[in-house]
Design a protein around this motif. Structure first.
Motif, PDB file in Angstrom:
ATOM      1  N   GLU A  19       0.799  -1.215   0.000  1.00 23.85           N
ATOM      2  CA  GLU A  19       0.000   0.000   0.000  1.00 23.85           C
ATOM      3  C   GLU A  19       0.836   1.270   0.000  1.00 23.85           C
ATOM      4  O   GLU A  19       0.375   2.323  -0.431  1.00 23.85           O
ATOM      5  N   ALA A  20       2.083   1.191   0.467  1.00 17.77           N
ATOM      6  CA  ALA A  20       2.948   2.360   0.432  1.00 17.77           C
ATOM      7  C   ALA A  20       3.074   2.896  -0.991  1.00 17.77           C
ATOM      8  O   ALA A  20       3.176   4.105  -1.206  1.00 17.77           O
ATOM      9  N   LEU A  21       3.050   1.993  -1.971  1.00 15.04           N
ATOM     10  CA  LEU A  21       3.157   2.407  -3.359  1.00 15.04           C
ATOM     11  C   LEU A  21       1.811   2.470  -4.066  1.00 15.04           C
ATOM     12  O   LEU A  21       1.561   3.368  -4.866  1.00 15.04           O
ATOM     13  N   VAL A  22       0.920   1.529  -3.774  1.00 14.59           N
ATOM     14  CA  VAL A  22      -0.379   1.518  -4.442  1.00 14.59           C
ATOM     15  C   VAL A  22      -1.200   2.738  -4.040  1.00 14.59           C
ATOM     16  O   VAL A  22      -1.843   3.382  -4.869  1.00 14.59           O
ATOM     17  N   VAL A  23      -1.158   3.084  -2.761  1.00 15.98           N
ATOM     18  CA  VAL A  23      -1.941   4.212  -2.268  1.00 15.98           C
ATOM     19  C   VAL A  23      -1.186   5.529  -2.381  1.00 15.98           C
ATOM     20  O   VAL A  23      -1.771   6.574  -2.666  1.00 15.98           O
ATOM     21  N   ALA A  24       0.127   5.497  -2.162  1.00 17.51           N
ATOM     22  CA  ALA A  24       0.883   6.747  -2.042  1.00 17.51           C
ATOM     23  C   ALA A  24       2.181   6.690  -2.832  1.00 17.51           C
ATOM     24  O   ALA A  24       3.218   7.158  -2.361  1.00 17.51           O
ATOM     25  N   GLY A  25       2.127   6.154  -4.051  1.00 19.33           N
ATOM     26  CA  GLY A  25       3.350   5.957  -4.824  1.00 19.33           C
ATOM     27  C   GLY A  25       4.172   7.214  -5.000  1.00 19.33           C
ATOM     28  O   GLY A  25       5.380   7.239  -4.719  1.00 19.33           O
ATOM     29  N   GLY A  26       3.556   8.293  -5.470  1.00 16.43           N
ATOM     30  CA  GLY A  26       4.286   9.528  -5.708  1.00 16.43           C
ATOM     31  C   GLY A  26       4.854  10.103  -4.431  1.00 16.43           C
ATOM     32  O   GLY A  26       6.032  10.496  -4.374  1.00 16.43           O
ATOM     33  N   LEU A  27       4.035  10.163  -3.403  1.00 17.86           N
ATOM     34  CA  LEU A  27       4.458  10.712  -2.115  1.00 17.86           C
ATOM     35  C   LEU A  27       5.597   9.880  -1.516  1.00 17.86           C
ATOM     36  O   LEU A  27       6.593  10.424  -1.016  1.00 17.86           O
ATOM     37  N   PHE A  28       5.463   8.570  -1.578  1.00 17.24           N
ATOM     38  CA  PHE A  28       6.463   7.687  -0.975  1.00 17.24           C
ATOM     39  C   PHE A  28       7.790   7.765  -1.718  1.00 17.24           C
ATOM     40  O   PHE A  28       8.862   7.866  -1.090  1.00 17.24           O
ATOM     41  N   MET A  29       7.758   7.709  -3.027  1.00 17.28           N
ATOM     42  CA  MET A  29       9.006   7.744  -3.787  1.00 17.28           C
ATOM     43  C   MET A  29       9.699   9.098  -3.653  1.00 17.28           C
ATOM     44  O   MET A  29      10.933   9.174  -3.603  1.00 17.28           O
ATOM     45  N   LEU A  47      -3.217  14.527  -3.325  1.00 14.62           N
ATOM     46  CA  LEU A  47      -2.265  13.435  -3.464  1.00 14.62           C
ATOM     47  C   LEU A  47      -0.913  13.759  -2.829  1.00 14.62           C
ATOM     48  O   LEU A  47      -0.030  12.899  -2.794  1.00 14.62           O
ATOM     49  N   ASN A  48      -0.755  14.969  -2.336  1.00 13.20           N
ATOM     50  CA  ASN A  48       0.548  15.398  -1.815  1.00 13.20           C
ATOM     51  C   ASN A  48       0.680  15.285  -0.311  1.00 13.20           C
ATOM     52  O   ASN A  48       1.720  15.628   0.243  1.00 13.20           O
ATOM     53  N   THR A  49      -0.374  14.827   0.362  1.00  8.01           N
ATOM     54  CA  THR A  49      -0.306  14.658   1.807  1.00  8.01           C
ATOM     55  C   THR A  49      -0.840  13.294   2.198  1.00  8.01           C
ATOM     56  O   THR A  49      -1.772  12.774   1.567  1.00  8.01           O
ATOM     57  N   LEU A  50      -0.269  12.732   3.247  1.00 12.14           N
ATOM     58  CA  LEU A  50      -0.740  11.438   3.731  1.00 12.14           C
ATOM     59  C   LEU A  50      -2.173  11.548   4.235  1.00 12.14           C
ATOM     60  O   LEU A  50      -2.990  10.654   3.990  1.00 12.14           O
ATOM     61  N   ASP A  51      -2.490  12.643   4.907  1.00 13.71           N
ATOM     62  CA  ASP A  51      -3.856  12.826   5.410  1.00 13.71           C
ATOM     63  C   ASP A  51      -4.867  12.830   4.271  1.00 13.71           C
ATOM     64  O   ASP A  51      -5.950  12.236   4.386  1.00 13.71           O
ATOM     65  N   GLY A  52      -4.528  13.491   3.164  1.00 18.03           N
ATOM     66  CA  GLY A  52      -5.439  13.525   2.027  1.00 18.03           C
ATOM     67  C   GLY A  52      -5.645  12.160   1.413  1.00 18.03           C
ATOM     68  O   GLY A  52      -6.776  11.767   1.080  1.00 18.03           O
ATOM     69  N   LEU A  53      -4.566  11.402   1.284  1.00 19.48           N
ATOM     70  CA  LEU A  53      -4.659  10.064   0.720  1.00 19.48           C
ATOM     71  C   LEU A  53      -5.483   9.139   1.609  1.00 19.48           C
ATOM     72  O   LEU A  53      -6.348   8.389   1.126  1.00 19.48           O
ATOM     73  N   LEU A  54      -5.241   9.215   2.917  1.00 18.96           N
ATOM     74  CA  LEU A  54      -5.952   8.336   3.836  1.00 18.96           C
ATOM     75  C   LEU A  54      -7.414   8.726   3.979  1.00 18.96           C
ATOM     76  O   LEU A  54      -8.276   7.870   4.205  1.00 18.96           O
ATOM     77  N   ALA A  55      -7.709  10.031   3.847  1.00 19.40           N
ATOM     78  CA  ALA A  55      -9.107  10.470   3.899  1.00 19.40           C
ATOM     79  C   ALA A  55      -9.884   9.895   2.717  1.00 19.40           C
ATOM     80  O   ALA A  55     -11.020   9.420   2.869  1.00 19.40           O
ATOM     81  N   PHE A  56      -9.279   9.914   1.542  1.00 20.47           N
ATOM     82  CA  PHE A  56      -9.945   9.325   0.378  1.00 20.47           C
ATOM     83  C   PHE A  56     -10.068   7.819   0.532  1.00 20.47           C
ATOM     84  O   PHE A  56     -11.096   7.227   0.195  1.00 20.47           O
TER      85      PHE A  56
END
Length: 405
Positions: A128-138, A376-385
């Motif tokens: 999920e680090a990449l599937v959910v937050a690929g851009g942010l994580f990389m 897509l640039n914040t973890l909170d935004g990704l997790l909220a979606f």
């Protein structure tokens, strides 16, 4: 090799257990700084007694009490930290330089991201680090000088077949001269079943993988090939590879873990017995190699290696994953979240096996497809979606007539 200090996020799961097995074989090379677990406090206490971490992290006060009860009179207990915030804090703690990110599901994302932002060597076993937050994580890997070693056997195989430049990082473009990446898939336990036979699949049958010993959720994902679809998305981010240059090939023996095709026609493959200790050992020791406790591959005994194209009507979840990757990050988040909810319903006998894909597709084609508000640039935004999609998926479970209303 210098002594490495390791934190294992998800220590009691199959990847965590295998990681500690490898570490135990090399006490001169590795020490354990911290262990975390969500449920099995007795197992966590057993591990802590052997590896003597400075810290363990558990989900709540009740789990802390269960851990301490299981610890008993075995000398001074490690510090016991509690809650999600503690999980991210221990991933970033300077007491370790290496973090095994092995927590299953979106719950593993904050810890993996915290390790990346702390500049650690991140052994990534959390999809999920990449599937959910690929851009942010990389970006976090690149911006903080972290190392990224993929632990999924397929991505680890690809990593081993690519040229290396002294460090494991986050590329921004495909490796020069690589034509395509070929992810192999076992086909799971239902590779030869008809669509009619799949209608009556039980959770026990879906969890009986022919080659790998895994947790229940990932076993179901392997059976539906959604797991392979998530790996396609991961490969896109890990290797900066366009989706059209990523191929899936069914290989029932699971001896070739993946392949890389080069522009000159060469195909490099990584082979080995299906044992997760091999990629774990490679990640721990990179760029060196250490004994993983895995036996030699006896190709003469195996005799043959078979390959076939994936049957997308039998495995619609794989098709949905390619479609989600083409649609963009929000669709990938929706794919993953809807699948987690649908698989949990299936494992609880509240959803038919064939309806896992129907639920995911309905969510992707519904409100998730229209999502335009996601940050897509914040973890909170990704997790909220992610949370929104889970609510929508629960609605779909009701609408699609569960097995037991």
């Amino acid at each position: 090799m210098t002594l490495r200090s390791v934190t294992v996020l998800g220590a009691t799961g199959s990847i965590g257990v295998s990681t500690l097995d490898v570490i135990a074989r090399h006490p001169d090379l590795y020490r354990v700084h911290a262990l975390t677990a969500y449920q099995r406090m007795d197992k966590l206490a057993e591990q802590a007694k052997v590896f003597r971490p400075a810290v363990v992290v558990v989900p709540d006060a009740a789990a802390r009490e269960r851990f301490l009860t299981a610890w008993g009179e075995a000398g001074k207990a490690p510090d016991v930290h509690v809650g999600d915030a503690a999980l991210a804090e221990i991933a970033a703690d300077p007491g370790s330089d290496t973090v095994m990110a092995a927590i299953v599901g979106a719950a593993g994302l904050p810890g993996a991201l915290a390790a990346a932002r702390a500049g650690k060597r991140v052994l990534l076993a959390n999809k999920e680090a990449l599937v959910v937050a690929g851009g942010l994580f990389m970006d976090a890997i690149r911006d903080n000088g972290a190392e990224l070693l993929p632990i999924d056997s397929e991505h680890n195989a690809i990593f081993q077949c690519l040229p290396h430049h002294g460090r494991a990082g986050a590329p921004t473009s495909p490796e020069k001269s690589v034509r395509k990446l070929i992810l192999t898939a076992s086909g799971g336990p239902f590779r030869n079943r008809t669509l009619q036979e799949l209608r009556d699949v039980t959770p026990a049958q879906a969890c009986a993988h022919p080659n790998w010993s895994m947790g229940r959720k990932i076993s179901v994902d392997s059976a539906t090939m959604l797991n392979k679809g998530l790996e396609v998305i991961e490969a896109h981010w890990l290797f900066a590879m366009p989706p059209e240059r990523i191929k899936v090939l069914v290989h029932p023996q699971s001896m070739i873990h993946s392949m890389v095709e080069y522009d000159d026609g060469s195909v490099l493959a990584q082979l080995g017995n299906p044992d997760m200790r091999t990629p774990i050992a490679y990640g721990l020791a990179f760029p060196d190699r250490i004994d993983a406790g895995v036996g030699s591959l006896d190709l003469a005994r195996i005799g043959r290696l078979d390959f076939e194209e994936p049957d997308l009507p039998r495995f619609p979840c794989l098709r949905l994953a390619f479609e989600a990757l083409a649609a963009g990050q929000t669709a990938c988040i929706a794919l993953n979240a809807a699948n987690e909810v649908a698989v949990e319903a299936f494992l609880c006998d509240k959803l038919a096996y064939m309806d896992i894909a129907n639920v995911i597709e309905s969510v992707l084609n519904g409100r998730a497809a229209a999502a335009s508000h996601v940050d897509l640039n914040t973890l909170d935004g990704l997790l909220a979606f992610d949370a929104d999609v889970r609510r929508w998926t629960q609605d779909e479970l009701v609408r699609l007539s569960p097995v037991h209303p």
